[in-house]
Design a protein around this motif. Structure first.
Motif, PDB file in Angstrom:
ATOM      1  N   GLU A  52       7.615 -29.258 -23.181  1.00 22.27           N
ATOM      2  CA  GLU A  52       7.069 -30.606 -23.052  1.00 22.27           C
ATOM      3  C   GLU A  52       7.396 -31.167 -21.665  1.00 22.27           C
ATOM      4  O   GLU A  52       8.382 -30.771 -21.039  1.00 22.27           O
ATOM      5  N   PRO A  53       6.605 -32.119 -21.176  1.00 24.28           N
ATOM      6  CA  PRO A  53       6.890 -32.698 -19.856  1.00 24.28           C
ATOM      7  C   PRO A  53       8.306 -33.254 -19.723  1.00 24.28           C
ATOM      8  O   PRO A  53       8.937 -33.081 -18.683  1.00 24.28           O
ATOM      9  N   PHE A  54       8.832 -33.898 -20.769  1.00 19.91           N
ATOM     10  CA  PHE A  54      10.171 -34.478 -20.652  1.00 19.91           C
ATOM     11  C   PHE A  54      11.247 -33.402 -20.539  1.00 19.91           C
ATOM     12  O   PHE A  54      12.385 -33.688 -20.147  1.00 19.91           O
ATOM     13  N   ALA A  55      10.914 -32.153 -20.886  1.00 25.00           N
ATOM     14  CA  ALA A  55      11.864 -31.051 -20.799  1.00 25.00           C
ATOM     15  C   ALA A  55      11.595 -30.166 -19.590  1.00 25.00           C
ATOM     16  O   ALA A  55      12.115 -29.052 -19.511  1.00 25.00           O
ATOM     17  N   SER A  56      10.797 -30.655 -18.647  1.00 24.16           N
ATOM     18  CA  SER A  56      10.391 -29.844 -17.493  1.00 24.16           C
ATOM     19  C   SER A  56      10.839 -30.442 -16.171  1.00 24.16           C
ATOM     20  O   SER A  56      10.281 -30.125 -15.120  1.00 24.16           O
ATOM     21  N   HIS A  57      11.851 -31.321 -16.201  1.00 27.36           N
ATOM     22  CA  HIS A  57      12.368 -31.905 -14.967  1.00 27.36           C
ATOM     23  C   HIS A  57      13.330 -30.949 -14.279  1.00 27.36           C
ATOM     24  O   HIS A  57      14.137 -30.293 -14.924  1.00 27.36           O
ATOM     25  N   LEU A  58      13.265 -30.882 -12.951  1.00 21.83           N
ATOM     26  CA  LEU A  58      14.365 -30.328 -12.182  1.00 21.83           C
ATOM     27  C   LEU A  58      15.434 -31.403 -12.083  1.00 21.83           C
ATOM     28  O   LEU A  58      15.181 -32.565 -12.433  1.00 21.83           O
ATOM     29  N   ALA A  59      16.630 -31.050 -11.614  1.00 20.48           N
ATOM     30  CA  ALA A  59      17.763 -31.977 -11.698  1.00 20.48           C
ATOM     31  C   ALA A  59      18.315 -32.346 -10.333  1.00 20.48           C
ATOM     32  O   ALA A  59      18.702 -31.471  -9.554  1.00 20.48           O
ATOM     33  N   ASP A  60      18.344 -33.644 -10.057  1.00 20.04           N
ATOM     34  CA  ASP A  60      19.083 -34.173  -8.913  1.00 20.04           C
ATOM     35  C   ASP A  60      20.073 -35.190  -9.458  1.00 20.04           C
ATOM     36  O   ASP A  60      19.852 -35.788 -10.515  1.00 20.04           O
ATOM     37  N   PRO A  61      21.196 -35.407  -8.781  1.00 19.44           N
ATOM     38  CA  PRO A  61      22.252 -36.249  -9.343  1.00 19.44           C
ATOM     39  C   PRO A  61      21.819 -37.658  -9.708  1.00 19.44           C
ATOM     40  O   PRO A  61      22.297 -38.214 -10.703  1.00 19.44           O
ATOM     41  N   ALA A  62      20.922 -38.271  -8.958  1.00 19.63           N
ATOM     42  CA  ALA A  62      20.508 -39.633  -9.257  1.00 19.63           C
ATOM     43  C   ALA A  62      19.391 -39.693 -10.295  1.00 19.63           C
ATOM     44  O   ALA A  62      19.028 -40.775 -10.747  1.00 19.63           O
ATOM     45  N   GLY A  63      18.848 -38.559 -10.685  1.00 21.67           N
ATOM     46  CA  GLY A  63      17.756 -38.549 -11.645  1.00 21.67           C
ATOM     47  C   GLY A  63      16.477 -39.153 -11.102  1.00 21.67           C
ATOM     48  O   GLY A  63      15.636 -39.636 -11.856  1.00 21.67           O
ATOM     49  N   GLU A  64      16.295 -39.115  -9.781  1.00 20.93           N
ATOM     50  CA  GLU A  64      15.131 -39.740  -9.151  1.00 20.93           C
ATOM     51  C   GLU A  64      13.884 -38.876  -9.178  1.00 20.93           C
ATOM     52  O   GLU A  64      12.775 -39.373  -9.362  1.00 20.93           O
ATOM     53  N   TYR A  65      14.046 -37.573  -9.010  1.00 20.44           N
ATOM     54  CA  TYR A  65      12.902 -36.715  -8.721  1.00 20.44           C
ATOM     55  C   TYR A  65      12.478 -35.908  -9.955  1.00 20.44           C
ATOM     56  O   TYR A  65      12.476 -34.690  -9.971  1.00 20.44           O
ATOM     57  N   THR A  66      12.108 -36.615 -10.991  1.00 23.36           N
ATOM     58  CA  THR A  66      11.659 -35.988 -12.226  1.00 23.36           C
ATOM     59  C   THR A  66      10.178 -35.630 -12.126  1.00 23.36           C
ATOM     60  O   THR A  66       9.467 -36.074 -11.210  1.00 23.36           O
ATOM     61  N   LEU A  67       9.723 -34.868 -13.090  1.00 22.89           N
ATOM     62  CA  LEU A  67       8.296 -34.562 -13.168  1.00 22.89           C
ATOM     63  C   LEU A  67       7.499 -35.847 -13.358  1.00 22.89           C
ATOM     64  O   LEU A  67       6.414 -36.012 -12.793  1.00 22.89           O
ATOM     65  N   GLY A  68       8.057 -36.780 -14.128  1.00 20.56           N
ATOM     66  CA  GLY A  68       7.388 -38.071 -14.306  1.00 20.56           C
ATOM     67  C   GLY A  68       7.243 -38.829 -13.005  1.00 20.56           C
ATOM     68  O   GLY A  68       6.190 -39.426 -12.731  1.00 20.56           O
ATOM     69  N   SER A  69       8.289 -38.813 -12.187  1.00 23.18           N
ATOM     70  CA  SER A  69       8.226 -39.494 -10.890  1.00 23.18           C
ATOM     71  C   SER A  69       7.184 -38.859  -9.990  1.00 23.18           C
ATOM     72  O   SER A  69       6.438 -39.549  -9.280  1.00 23.18           O
ATOM     73  N   TYR A  70       7.133 -37.545 -10.011  1.00 22.73           N
ATOM     74  CA  TYR A  70       6.130 -36.826  -9.215  1.00 22.73           C
ATOM     75  C   TYR A  70       4.721 -37.199  -9.666  1.00 22.73           C
ATOM     76  O   TYR A  70       3.836 -37.464  -8.828  1.00 22.73           O
TER      77      TYR A  70
END
Length: 421
Positions: A52-70
């Motif tokens: 699912e999209p919510f389980a497809s994020h890469l990880a940065d410490p601030a949580g800024e660069y998620t798939l949703g943000s992209y």
């Protein structure tokens, strides 16, 4: 010769995420590899991510660069139960690399990892060499492709593992036997037919298994008994997904069983209609494969005690998964390889991803025998990177004799985050 604190070998989701955390911790970090290469060149054109999209994020410490943000930044749709095209995911991973890792990426592969004078020596395919105080192996899935022994007699290009299939248009007009019963096999068969080929799916099980259609609203009781997680619904899936730190404490045999049986071969709910009408042979074990003229003849044994079945095809695609085996990873110098303790050819890792070769860490699929099925999926990048970073800091500061700034606390993306559109 350049010396870095952390050399990350591999620029896929795990490598980029580990680098983002390492950089935030103040470590001099360099990633080696072409960003998202395996996803861009070793996944079939037109594939959709099963996660699912919510389980497809890469990880940065601030949580800024998620798939949703992209998706929000690029005006793409993003919603639960809306599969992500692999081409979009590749572009997202490269965007993440630019934002979270920046110019710390060297798009050149590593050909050899050795150890000299207490540090690691990396030789690149360009011939250059780099020294590193610690190394993170984030080599992904490509080195560990598994093909049944029965198919071994077939030469290329008659036999191809699904990880080597990219442009399916080259199969147009051909009969293609697809061996396997999981998402890769089923989706490959669908894409083959849509590309003008004649797929024939062959699987050992008596029937194909399909993931259940998603349910938009669930009762409180249902959510408690079968909580949603990055690995799907169910209490056990939730534990392996959200509490992977407990897995290393389990006996090795139990860990292997968990990895083998959790989220076994199954097709996504959205593939079922597309698969209708594709030729299948189920409940049959592959016994022999041989060249027959310009094509292939496969001999199958019916598991029900029946006779043999022969299938003729122009080519075969083995969508038969992956198995961690360091013998297939030819990057290590002999002495370094000998120092890596293994269990059934998988590296034995500490609870912080470190191998017995001090300063050498493994993340991603190679860590699944220690940390469980989460390491097979992108959803595991945050746990791996956040757990790994403090260990890297300790190793590096011990070698450098100084200190770096503490790692920032990172918010964990929630499974119920709103859609961008």
């Amino acid at each position: 010769m350049t010396t870095v604190d952390v050399a990350v070998v591999g620029a896929g989701p795990y490598g980029l995420s580990a680098a983002a955390y390492s950089i935030e911790a103040g470590l001099d970090t360099q990633v080696f590899g072409r960003p998202m290469y395996a996803w861009a060149r070793h996944m079939p054109v037109g594939m959709l991510l099963k996660s699912e999209p919510f389980a497809s994020h890469l990880a940065d410490p601030a949580g800024e660069y998620t798939l949703g943000s992209y998706c929000e930044a690029h005006d793409f749709p993003y919603a639960t139960y809306q599969p992500t095209p692999v081409e979009r995911f590749v572009d997202y991973g490269r965007w993440f690399g630019e934002k979270a890792v920046g110019d710390r990426i060297t798009p050149v592969d590593v050909s050899l990892v050795d150890r000299q004078d207490g540090e690691f020596l990396l030789t690149l395919t360009s011939g250059e060499q780099v020294r590193a105080r610690t190394v993170v192996m984030a080599v992904g899935f490509l080195p560990f492709a598994r093909t049944p022994k029965a198919l071994a007699p077939l030469p290329e290009p008659l036999l191809t593992h699904s990880s080597q299939v990219h442009d399916l248009s080259e199969y147009a007009g051909q009969r293609v036997a697809v061996v396997g019963a999981g998402q890769s096999a089923i989706e490959t068969a669908c894409l083959l037919r849509e590309a003008g080929a004649e797929p024939h799916l062959i699987a050992r099980g008596p029937e194909l298994i399909w993931n259940a259609d998603p349910v938009g609203k669930r009762s409180l009781v249902s959510r408690v008994l079968a909580p949603q997680s990055g690995l799907g619904s169910g209490l056990r899936s939730w534990v392996w997904s959200e509490r992977p730190s407990v897995v290393p404490f389990l006996p090795a045999a139990m860990r292997r069983r968990i990895v083998r049986t959790t989220l076994g071969p199954a097709g996504s709910w959205w593939l079922k209609e597309r698969f209708t009408g594709i030729t299948t042979t189920l409940g049959a074990r592959l016994r022999e494969a041989r060249r027959a003229g310009d094509g292939v003849e496969l001999t199958l044994q019916e598991r029900s005690g029946g006779g043999q079945v022969r299938v003729h095809a122009d080519r075969v695609i083995a969508a038969t998964g992956y198995a961690v085996d360091l013998r297939r990873l030819d990057l290590f110098a002999p002495a370094l390889r000998a120092s890596i303790l293994q269990e059934r050819f998988a590296p034995l890792l500490s609870r912080r991803f470190e191998s017995s070769a001090t300063g050498l860490f493994f993340v991603g699929l190679a860590a699944a025998p220690t940390f469980g099925p989460l390491m097979r999926f992108v959803h595991g990048t945050r746990f791996a990177a956040a757990t790994l970073a403090p260990a890297l800091v300790e190793r590096v500061t011990g070698l450098r004799g100084d200190h770096v700034r503490p790692l920032a606390t990172a918010p964990r993306p929630r499974t119920g985050e709103p859609s961008c559109r």
